[in-house]
Motif scaffolding. Structure first.
Motif, PDB file in Angstrom:
ATOM      1  N   UNK A  10       0.830  -1.217   0.000  1.00  0.00           N
ATOM      2  CA  UNK A  10       0.000   0.000   0.000  1.00  0.00           C
ATOM      3  C   UNK A  10       0.865   1.268   0.000  1.00  0.00           C
ATOM      4  N   UNK A  11       1.848   1.299  -0.887  1.00  0.00           N
ATOM      5  CA  UNK A  11       2.794   2.432  -0.907  1.00  0.00           C
ATOM      6  C   UNK A  11       2.715   3.172  -2.234  1.00  0.00           C
ATOM      7  N   UNK A  12       1.662   3.961  -2.455  1.00  0.00           N
ATOM      8  CA  UNK A  12       0.517   4.258  -1.612  1.00  0.00           C
ATOM      9  C   UNK A  12      -0.703   3.414  -2.037  1.00  0.00           C
ATOM     10  N   UNK A  13      -1.811   3.481  -1.261  1.00  0.00           N
ATOM     11  CA  UNK A  13      -3.044   2.824  -1.683  1.00  0.00           C
ATOM     12  C   UNK A  13      -3.577   3.469  -2.965  1.00  0.00           C
ATOM     13  N   UNK A  14      -4.079   2.636  -3.877  1.00  0.00           N
ATOM     14  CA  UNK A  14      -4.686   3.122  -5.122  1.00  0.00           C
ATOM     15  C   UNK A  14      -6.198   2.861  -5.081  1.00  0.00           C
ATOM     16  N   UNK A  15      -6.897   3.316  -6.116  1.00  0.00           N
ATOM     17  CA  UNK A  15      -8.337   3.022  -6.195  1.00  0.00           C
ATOM     18  C   UNK A  15      -8.577   1.529  -6.385  1.00  0.00           C
ATOM     19  N   UNK A  16      -7.590   0.814  -6.927  1.00  0.00           N
ATOM     20  CA  UNK A  16      -7.696  -0.652  -7.023  1.00  0.00           C
ATOM     21  C   UNK A  16      -7.731  -1.275  -5.639  1.00  0.00           C
ATOM     22  N   UNK A  17      -6.880  -0.790  -4.735  1.00  0.00           N
ATOM     23  CA  UNK A  17      -6.905  -1.281  -3.352  1.00  0.00           C
ATOM     24  C   UNK A  17      -8.253  -0.951  -2.699  1.00  0.00           C
ATOM     25  N   UNK A  18      -8.725   0.259  -2.934  1.00  0.00           N
ATOM     26  CA  UNK A  18     -10.004   0.680  -2.332  1.00  0.00           C
ATOM     27  C   UNK A  18     -11.115  -0.269  -2.770  1.00  0.00           C
ATOM     28  N   UNK A  19     -11.119  -0.608  -4.053  1.00  0.00           N
ATOM     29  CA  UNK A  19     -12.129  -1.523  -4.609  1.00  0.00           C
ATOM     30  C   UNK A  19     -12.082  -2.875  -3.876  1.00  0.00           C
ATOM     31  N   UNK A  20     -10.889  -3.406  -3.689  1.00  0.00           N
ATOM     32  CA  UNK A  20     -10.763  -4.723  -3.029  1.00  0.00           C
ATOM     33  C   UNK A  20     -11.204  -4.618  -1.563  1.00  0.00           C
ATOM     34  N   UNK A  21     -10.823  -3.543  -0.893  1.00  0.00           N
ATOM     35  CA  UNK A  21     -11.203  -3.386   0.523  1.00  0.00           C
ATOM     36  C   UNK A  21     -12.724  -3.256   0.649  1.00  0.00           C
ATOM     37  N   UNK A  22     -13.329  -2.482  -0.253  1.00  0.00           N
ATOM     38  CA  UNK A  22     -14.801  -2.320  -0.197  1.00  0.00           C
ATOM     39  C   UNK A  22     -15.502  -3.653  -0.424  1.00  0.00           C
ATOM     40  N   UNK A  23     -14.991  -4.425  -1.367  1.00  0.00           N
ATOM     41  CA  UNK A  23     -15.651  -5.696  -1.668  1.00  0.00           C
ATOM     42  C   UNK A  23     -15.420  -6.706  -0.556  1.00  0.00           C
ATOM     43  N   UNK A  24     -14.248  -6.648   0.077  1.00  0.00           N
ATOM     44  CA  UNK A  24     -14.002  -7.502   1.245  1.00  0.00           C
ATOM     45  C   UNK A  24     -14.974  -7.135   2.352  1.00  0.00           C
ATOM     46  N   UNK A  25     -15.190  -5.845   2.542  1.00  0.00           N
ATOM     47  CA  UNK A  25     -16.084  -5.360   3.589  1.00  0.00           C
ATOM     48  C   UNK A  25     -17.530  -5.814   3.343  1.00  0.00           C
ATOM     49  N   UNK A  26     -17.931  -5.899   2.070  1.00  0.00           N
ATOM     50  CA  UNK A  26     -19.288  -6.374   1.738  1.00  0.00           C
ATOM     51  C   UNK A  26     -19.440  -7.872   1.978  1.00  0.00           C
ATOM     52  N   UNK A  27     -18.370  -8.610   1.736  1.00  0.00           N
ATOM     53  CA  UNK A  27     -18.492 -10.077   1.723  1.00  0.00           C
ATOM     54  C   UNK A  27     -18.172 -10.731   3.069  1.00  0.00           C
ATOM     55  N   UNK A  28     -17.417 -10.040   3.925  1.00  0.00           N
ATOM     56  CA  UNK A  28     -16.983 -10.646   5.189  1.00  0.00           C
ATOM     57  C   UNK A  28     -17.453  -9.801   6.369  1.00  0.00           C
ATOM     58  N   UNK A  29     -17.604 -10.472   7.516  1.00  0.00           N
ATOM     59  CA  UNK A  29     -18.079  -9.730   8.684  1.00  0.00           C
ATOM     60  C   UNK A  29     -16.984  -8.805   9.227  1.00  0.00           C
ATOM     61  N   UNK A  30     -15.747  -9.246   9.133  1.00  0.00           N
ATOM     62  CA  UNK A  30     -14.623  -8.439   9.626  1.00  0.00           C
ATOM     63  C   UNK A  30     -13.508  -8.437   8.587  1.00  0.00           C
ATOM     64  N   UNK A  31     -12.879  -7.274   8.432  1.00  0.00           N
ATOM     65  CA  UNK A  31     -11.762  -7.152   7.491  1.00  0.00           C
ATOM     66  C   UNK A  31     -10.581  -6.524   8.232  1.00  0.00           C
ATOM     67  N   UNK A  32      -9.405  -7.107   8.035  1.00  0.00           N
ATOM     68  CA  UNK A  32      -8.183  -6.480   8.536  1.00  0.00           C
ATOM     69  C   UNK A  32      -7.297  -6.173   7.332  1.00  0.00           C
ATOM     70  N   UNK A  33      -7.027  -4.902   7.128  1.00  0.00           N
ATOM     71  CA  UNK A  33      -6.076  -4.504   6.095  1.00  0.00           C
ATOM     72  C   UNK A  33      -4.696  -4.556   6.744  1.00  0.00           C
ATOM     73  N   UNK A  34      -3.814  -5.383   6.176  1.00  0.00           N
ATOM     74  CA  UNK A  34      -2.509  -5.645   6.800  1.00  0.00           C
ATOM     75  C   UNK A  34      -1.406  -4.991   5.971  1.00  0.00           C
ATOM     76  N   UNK A  35      -0.761  -3.990   6.571  1.00  0.00           N
ATOM     77  CA  UNK A  35       0.228  -3.189   5.857  1.00  0.00           C
ATOM     78  C   UNK A  35       1.625  -3.739   6.152  1.00  0.00           C
ATOM     79  N   UNK A  36       2.306  -4.175   5.096  1.00  0.00           N
ATOM     80  CA  UNK A  36       3.622  -4.786   5.272  1.00  0.00           C
ATOM     81  C   UNK A  36       4.678  -3.755   5.671  1.00  0.00           C
ATOM     82  N   UNK A  37       5.422  -4.083   6.740  1.00  0.00           N
ATOM     83  CA  UNK A  37       6.622  -3.312   7.098  1.00  0.00           C
ATOM     84  C   UNK A  37       7.793  -4.160   6.627  1.00  0.00           C
ATOM     85  N   UNK A  38       8.451  -3.689   5.587  1.00  0.00           N
ATOM     86  CA  UNK A  38       9.552  -4.465   5.015  1.00  0.00           C
ATOM     87  C   UNK A  38      10.865  -3.728   5.274  1.00  0.00           C
ATOM     88  N   UNK A  39      11.645  -4.181   6.279  1.00  0.00           N
ATOM     89  CA  UNK A  39      12.849  -3.445   6.664  1.00  0.00           C
ATOM     90  C   UNK A  39      13.893  -3.378   5.547  1.00  0.00           C
TER      91      UNK A  39
END
Ligand code: PNS
Length: 162
Positions: A10-39
């Motif tokens: 998500x560096x940075x989030x795009x409208x494609x990410x937004x689309x996937x998050x919205x659809x996850x939110x519609x289909x599942x009771x809980x959604x966790x967006x997990x942002x990778x910290x890559x040292x």
């Protein structure tokens, strides 16, 4: 009550990410967006900035949390069981690597991965292309949500002119 874990840099989030998050939110009771910290990588946006942008994007979706993670996605998802990893597929070429990752995550922790086809209007979007467009002054409208456009403009004041 299965949790959908939506991982990414998500560096940075795009409208494609937004689309996937919205659809996850519609289909599942809980959604966790997990942002990778890559040292081993230097992102354009610090993890705190990426989390803040994703929280803003998800604020109207009542069932979405944003967290960061380091290390294995399979461990992160397994700790939130019952859970599935949810990924967007843009084009066929995405599938090869995504399939490998899905199989590895299942091997490591028995975590299932589900795929959603990205909306056709967003199929060409990627964070790296968006950064390049911003760097060279291209228009960001239609590529990223307003909060991300603002953040990119702060880094590249000339963005949006082309
Ligand atoms: O947005 P990205 O960079 O395409 O997301 C890739 C991500 C974060 C989903 C992937 O790199 C990942 O899960 N990294 C965590 C480390 C890990 O678990 N690696 C093994 C994957 S099988």
């Amino acid at each position: 009550m299965t949790t959908a874990v939506v991982p990414g840099s998500f560096d940075p989030p795009t409208l494609g990410h937004v689309d996937v998050i919205q659809r996850a939110s519609n289909a599942f009771s809980t959604v966790v967006v997990a942002v990778l910290v890559n040292p081993s990588k230097t992102p354009m946006f610090a993890v705190e900035e990426r989390i803040a942008m994703l929280e803003r994007i998800s604020q109207d979706l009542g069932n979405v949390d944003v967290e960061s993670f380091e290390g294995l996605m399979a461990e992160f998802a397994a700790a939130r069981a019952p859970s599935v990893i949810l990924k967007g597929l843009r084009v066929v070429s995405d599938f090869e690597y995504e399939l490998q990752m899905a199989q590895m995550n299942r091997h490591l922790k028995g975590v299932e991965t589900m795929f959603v086809p990205t909306s056709a209007t967003h199929a060409y979007l990627s964070s790296s292309l968006v950064k390049e467009v911003a760097r060279f002054g291209g228009r960001l409208e239609g590529l990223v949500p307003p909060v991300v456009e603002k953040a990119l403009l702060a880094k590249y004041p000339q963005a949006g002119e082309g």
